[in-house]
Design an enzyme around this catalytic site. Sequence first.
Site, PDB file in Angstrom:
ATOM      1  N   GLY A 216      44.550  48.489  -2.125  1.00 47.66           N
ATOM      2  CA  GLY A 216      43.826  48.117  -0.923  1.00 47.66           C
ATOM      3  C   GLY A 216      43.114  49.462  -0.259  1.00 47.66           C
ATOM      4  N   LEU A 242      43.559  42.267  -6.577  1.00 44.56           N
ATOM      5  CA  LEU A 242      42.906  43.286  -5.969  1.00 44.56           C
ATOM      6  C   LEU A 242      43.501  44.396  -6.474  1.00 44.56           C
ATOM      7  CD1 LEU A 242      41.068  44.653  -3.487  1.00 44.56           C
ATOM      8  CD2 LEU A 242      43.156  44.279  -1.961  1.00 44.56           C
ATOM      9  N   ASP A 243      42.645  45.431  -7.006  1.00 41.58           N
ATOM     10  CA  ASP A 243      43.116  46.544  -7.455  1.00 41.58           C
ATOM     11  C   ASP A 243      44.208  46.527  -8.595  1.00 41.58           C
ATOM     12  OD1 ASP A 243      41.427  47.987  -6.015  1.00 41.58           O
ATOM     13  OD2 ASP A 243      42.862  48.017  -4.415  1.00 41.58           O
ATOM     14  N   GLY A 244      44.096  45.144  -9.263  1.00 43.00           N
ATOM     15  CA  GLY A 244      45.222  44.891 -10.143  1.00 43.00           C
ATOM     16  C   GLY A 244      44.767  44.639 -11.703  1.00 43.00           C
TER      17      GLY A 244
END
Length: 299
Positions: A216, A242-244
């Site tokens: 995040g 998200l960011d995964g």
Amino acid sequence: MDTHIKTGGQPVKPYESNRARMLISCPDGPGIVAAVSRFLHEHGANIVQSDQYTMDPEGGMFFMRVEFDLDGLDGRIAALRSDFEAIASQFRMQWNIYQLSRKKKLAIFVSKEDHCLVELLWQWQAGDLDAEISMVVSNHPDMKEFVESFGIPYHHIPVTPETKREAEQKQLEIVGGNVDLIVLARYMQIVSPALIEPYRNRLINIHHSFLPAFVGGKPYAQAYDRGVKIIGATAHYVTEELDGGPIIEQDVQRVSHRDDVNELKRIGRTIERVVLARAVKWHIEDRILVHQNKTVVFN
């Protein structure tokens, strides 16, 4: 800045006109390497590099990257692909063949921070990024003059919470399915599935943190508050999480209690630009295979 800079993609080197790369992933089993090698030999190709990796010889996945030369490749590539279908079906392969003479086209998305964009442009100008940078897209006008000095089109598309959907539609129209890879070079917006889906495993982000730590926003502030002794950056393919998405490359640097948030950011910028450039380079050189949420990187 010297404005007399070459434009367009990198020139095709003499050997590249007859060179191609094959990427393969399939369930492991005996005979895969032999079948691929025999196929290329029977079609008159000369293998110049071959890499393979198995996750588990007993029931795991097998990954292979082969680089080969074939005289008259441009006129024979369609038949080569067609003839390989029988082997691909036999071994249940996911595969593709990429011609080196067909330079990949990149779109770079950026916000206000320019360090990752500058690194990519410098590497491209030096010939180290063997691709065509088709455009730069930004939600701010700040870097228009700089980017256009390279002869690269710059598209300013403002984004607000109220206009986000319309802005992404404009981005899709500009990209138009005519680029092979989108690079989020510190593009500080969360992209929607409408942009992710058509560029699945072809949309690379640089996250200013050593994921999975500090996902995040404001990761350097998070790292400072936690008192970490190592900071890093992560380049990954973008997914709906998200960011995964699948991680391509990471790097770190040691820091101390003396480093405040601004110093962490300064150190981090260097890591970010290097990590992103590596990931982009590996992608355009067809060195990455994605399996589930992991990558196999032949480098």
